[in-house]
Design an enzyme around this catalytic site. Sequence first.
Site, short mmCIF file in Angstrom:
data_model
loop_
_atom_site.label_atom_id
_atom_site.label_comp_id
_atom_site.label_asym_id
_atom_site.label_seq_id
_atom_site.Cartn_x
_atom_site.Cartn_y
_atom_site.Cartn_z
N HIS A 494 0.83 -1.21 0.00
CA HIS A 494 0.00 0.00 0.00
C HIS A 494 0.87 1.26 0.00
CE1 HIS A 494 -3.54 2.47 1.32
NE2 HIS A 494 -2.54 3.22 1.78
N GLU A 495 1.76 1.33 0.98
CA GLU A 495 2.58 2.54 1.10
C GLU A 495 3.47 2.70 -0.12
OE1 GLU A 495 1.78 4.74 3.09
OE2 GLU A 495 0.47 3.46 4.29
N HIS A 498 1.73 4.58 -2.83
CA HIS A 498 1.90 6.03 -2.68
C HIS A 498 3.28 6.45 -3.19
CE1 HIS A 498 -1.70 6.86 -0.39
NE2 HIS A 498 -1.36 6.10 0.62
ZN LIG Z 1 -2.57 5.35 2.06
#
Ligand SMILES: [Zn+2]
Length: 712
Positions: A494-495, A498
């Site tokens: 997830h990170e 980003h």
């Molecule tokens: Zn996030």
Amino acid sequence: MSKLILPTLFLLALMTTPVLTTAADQASTNPLLAPSTLPYQTIPFDKLKDGDYQPAIEAGMAEQLKEIDAIANNPAPPTLDNTIVAMEKSGELLQRATSAFFAQAGANTNPTLEKVRSVIAPKLAAHRDAIFLNPKLFQRVSALYKQRDSLKLDPESLRLVEYTHKEFVHAGANLNDADKEQLKKLNEQIASLSEGFSTKLLAATKDSAFVTMDRAPLAGLTEADITAAAEAAKARKVEGYVIPLQNTTQQPDLVSLTKRTTRETIFKNSWERAERSNANDTRETISKIAQLRAQKGKLLGFPNFAAWKIEDQMARTPEAALEFMGKIAPAATARAAVEAKDIQAVIDQQKSGFQLQPWDWDIYADQVRKAKYDLNQEQVKPYFEMNNVLQNGVFYAATMMYGITFKERKDLPVYDPEMHVYEVFNADGSPLALFYTDYFKRDNKQGGAWMGNFVEQSKLKGTKPVVVNVCNFAKPAPGEPALLTSDDVRTMFHEFGHALHGMFANSQYATLSGTNTARDFVEFPSQFNEYWADYPAVFQHFAKHYKTDEPMPAELAEKIKKSRTFNKGYDMTELVAAAELDMQWHTLAPTAPLQQPDEFEKAALEKTKLWISYVPPRYRSSYFSHIWGSGYSAGYYAYLWTQMLADDAYQWFVEHGGPTRANGDRFREMVLSRGNTQDLETLYEKWRGAKPSIEPMLKYRGLQAETGGNGK
Ligand SMILES: [Zn+2]
């Protein structure tokens, strides 16, 4: 799984203009006063002292105000260059100083930095106001905005003119002088209360750790977990064992602790962490923030705070966000009710003689999971050694899709010895970005996980992105490997989603670059990237036993896959409940009295049929740091909204041959590299070839088939 990214502090953020007034001798003592000479202009953490931040930030504000003044008072008629681009170039020192400061204050803080934070928070709020509420500056922006069609601007510059104008109006530039003064006062009060909230919550969370002198209450934990708890006690200089709290309502160890009293205590510690009627009780603070925000919304011409806040988001109105949540909530709670029934059946089978409570959910759900899928997290973890997941999973998937490669650099300074730095290269070998990792939990780190920019990408300023991922993975005992849960693995992907959004940024202007997009868009690339965590070609490449290097047995991998929609009723319900709380706090009428948070919370959830004894909201109002302490106020729904986008986008990949280079490059080119340089709805639809649909979300989250006819 909700994650934070660091709030972008400055819409007018900026970096390459040389410092105007810095004396060389000052720069030699305070490294922030001069541009970094390190590769990618990254932050010289090794040279920074706690005392450097405040003077640099204050000097940076003064310097930017001077620059803004010169722009506002320029006798020449406004042009793109002498106004909007000049603003874009202003504030270099401030940007440099705040990037360094918030990196440390978020992930590696101490009492001195906490104090600096509370001192500068209201000053930064006032500084933003001084720019956005400067009437002469707004006149120039407004004049350019009105002529924009005759200026023959390139599309990104046109977008910047429109965006800047909108942000000014949004910030109150159209208000009369008296109202502007009132707004400034409100902004400062809110910022200061918000800082107070963060400081209190950090202390409250630390204080609410579970502490025990003997190990009997820890029954069920592994030896490694118990050693880690002993280490945590040592770090705090207390006897016995300490289990620190994570920032969510549910706590990771509740899945293993077999003593019901321990679970109940830990849960209540979590639930009541910020409601102990002591100095760290946040309830008064949050009611005040909610009231002041409602007044702010009214002042800016809106019926409430949320209406103002969402105006420039993809959803555009609170009603649209509420309607969207209203479609998900019945499916989610119906599914959660089915899950609760399965769990109660296990409890009854064992003749345990109690009704399911939130502190029982995880451990019994895990038993249901084992019975249904025979999946045990402890069996899974040895296949998820942290560094291996990063190199052979996260990086591998990115190389597969985008052709980028990673090379560790040991020559760049970090603020914690366990951080790592990687230089990232494009497929053609050209340098792309720096990527830092800071993965282990520390007591001086904010909870959750997030991505931040140390340096933002901008062609105007000649800067390439420098990006960090911060997580709170359990730190192993010395000499032990760091083994991740399957949730941790997803968090890492997830990170990194980003991070990709930040690293692929390819904009002229930092303001429109990378993750500087609407909140209900920014969680889309990250949630989308989670999908590759269990995609077979990626999964098989990293899921190998840390001792034997044996691949995860096919049956175990299959079980993980099958159990992917497991517990989704709970997960989705706790998320929708938190999102509802956020939206209801922020649609309070400006005339509403100060609310009593516990009563408000209960009423808000009862009203939306989300007050469910066994599924508490993912964050309770009193420790909901997304909405009180960082930028997600009236924006938590964005996690669900962006889930819809992520699931719909994944569906496109499924229909077009999966994570191939061609598909990856197309996604990078049309979505990830674009930042906020285009209208986001248009950008998405152009890439997707259609409007986003809610169907893939209901399908992939397991909410579709079994909930028909059961929702209400
Ligand atoms: Zn996030």
